[in-house]
Motif scaffolding. Structure first.
Motif, PDB file in Angstrom:
ATOM      1  N   VAL A   1       2.097   7.027  -6.805  1.00  0.00           N
ATOM      2  CA  VAL A   1       1.148   8.089  -7.167  1.00  0.00           C
ATOM      3  C   VAL A   1       1.741   9.465  -6.855  1.00  0.00           C
ATOM      4  N   PHE A   2       2.362   9.591  -5.695  1.00  0.00           N
ATOM      5  CA  PHE A   2       2.966  10.852  -5.279  1.00  0.00           C
ATOM      6  C   PHE A   2       4.040  11.281  -6.279  1.00  0.00           C
TER       7      PHE A   2
ATOM      8  N   PHE B   1       8.424   9.184   2.496  1.00  0.00           N
ATOM      9  CA  PHE B   1       8.818   7.903   1.925  1.00  0.00           C
ATOM     10  C   PHE B   1      10.314   7.624   1.941  1.00  0.00           C
TER      11      PHE B   1
ATOM     12  N   ASP C   1       7.259  14.175  -0.362  1.00  0.00           N
ATOM     13  CA  ASP C   1       7.724  12.837  -0.748  1.00  0.00           C
ATOM     14  C   ASP C   1       8.958  12.436   0.059  1.00  0.00           C
TER      15      ASP C   1
ATOM     16  N   ARG D   1       0.825  -1.206   0.000  1.00  0.00           N
ATOM     17  CA  ARG D   1       0.000   0.000   0.000  1.00  0.00           C
ATOM     18  C   ARG D   1       0.859   1.255   0.000  1.00  0.00           C
ATOM     19  N   ARG D   2       1.926   1.250   0.794  1.00  0.00           N
ATOM     20  CA  ARG D   2       2.816   2.407   0.875  1.00  0.00           C
ATOM     21  C   ARG D   2       3.533   2.638  -0.457  1.00  0.00           C
ATOM     22  N   ARG D   3       3.908   1.543  -1.109  1.00  0.00           N
ATOM     23  CA  ARG D   3       4.564   1.675  -2.406  1.00  0.00           C
ATOM     24  C   ARG D   3       3.616   2.284  -3.431  1.00  0.00           C
ATOM     25  N   ARG D   4       2.363   1.874  -3.392  1.00  0.00           N
ATOM     26  CA  ARG D   4       1.389   2.427  -4.335  1.00  0.00           C
ATOM     27  C   ARG D   4       1.187   3.921  -4.121  1.00  0.00           C
ATOM     28  N   VAL D   5       1.111   4.339  -2.865  1.00  0.00           N
ATOM     29  CA  VAL D   5       0.967   5.762  -2.570  1.00  0.00           C
ATOM     30  C   VAL D   5       2.215   6.523  -3.035  1.00  0.00           C
ATOM     31  N   ALA D   6       3.394   5.938  -2.813  1.00  0.00           N
ATOM     32  CA  ALA D   6       4.632   6.587  -3.242  1.00  0.00           C
ATOM     33  C   ALA D   6       4.664   6.748  -4.753  1.00  0.00           C
TER      34      ALA D   6
END
Length: 251
Positions: free
Chosen positions: A11-12, A130, A126, A4-9
């Motif tokens: 997108v960011f 991250f 970012d 989930r964190r990778r997906r948000v990163a």
């Protein structure tokens, strides 16, 4: 980094890339040409952070290790310099180096905000959200000055050829080289302190990430300790076990 964190990163970071492209394209559609924009630190720092964000997004998408923290700290510092210098020096009427308000179209005004406000804010967010913590060192703040100082040399040499300087605080035609030297020392010291601030924030966030967990307050803890103590007190001694060959071992 979790899925989930990778997906948000991802997108960011794609938002950073899109914002950089939007800022450059909208600005270039106005009176400025693309080649005329390239000599500006604003464009160079935006291109650097855009390329870096795209690469970092690809790494996160492939679940690969993040880029080196020292490199990410450098590009984040440079785009932060772009935002800070624009808002506090160039667009601030109280600054001695304030530039007169430009007559921009709506597209140019939006592009200007993308390059000087949106991209710096996204890049710093970012980095804070991250990046791996506790990897920056105080000496990096001095190393990161290499690009701004190199840019100063480039701008001065270019000014000798075209008799034009991108920013008023490095305009040797108006300030003279002595005045540019004073400005350079001031800005170099400010950028060094800003780099040290990044290092301090990185270390602070790193300490929070590895803070020891608080002692357990579970209601079962006292009873578990009591049971363990009771077992130890009631355990048969070695002598009695030896005297009774039929004694069984504790489970």
């Amino acid at each position: 980094m979790s899925l989930r964190r990778r997906r948000v990163a991802v997108v960011f970071r794609l938002a950073i890339v899109i914002s950089v492209l939007a800022g450059i394209v909208l600005t270039a559609l106005g009176s400025a040409t693309l080649t005329g924009l390239l000599p500006y630190f604003t464009i160079q720092s935006n291109l650097a952070v855009g390329l870096f964000a795209g690469y970092a997004a690809w790494l996160a998408r492939q679940d690969r290790p993040e880029p080196p923290s020292a490199l990410k700290g450098a590009v984040t510092l440079y785009i932060t310099i772009t935002g800070v210098v624009y808002h506090l020096v160039l667009a601030n009427p109280a600054s001695p180096f304030a530039m007169p308000p430009a007559d921009r179209t709506l597209g140019e005004a939006l592009g200007n905000q993308f390059l000087h406000t949106v991209v710096p804010l996204l890049a710093v967010a970012d980095w804070a959200l991250f990046d791996r913590r506790g990897r920056l060192r105080p000496r990096y703040a001095a190393w990161w000055l290499a690009f701004p100082l190199g840019y100063l040399g480039f701008a001065l040499l270019r000014g000798l050829v075209v008799d034009r300087y991108p920013y008023p605080f490095i305009d040797a035609g108006e300030l003279g080289y002595a005045g540019v030297a004073v400005s350079a020392v001031f800005f170099a010291a400010a950028f060094w302190l800003l780099g040290l601030l990044f290092v301090a924030v990185d270390r602070g966030l790193g300490r929070r990430a590895v803070a020891p967990a608080a002692p357990s307050t579970s209601p079962d803890a006292p009873s578990m300790a009591h049971n363990a103590a009771s077992m130890a007190l009631n355990a048969p001694s070695t002598t009695s076990d030896a005297a009774r060959p039929d004694a069984t071992a504790l489970p």
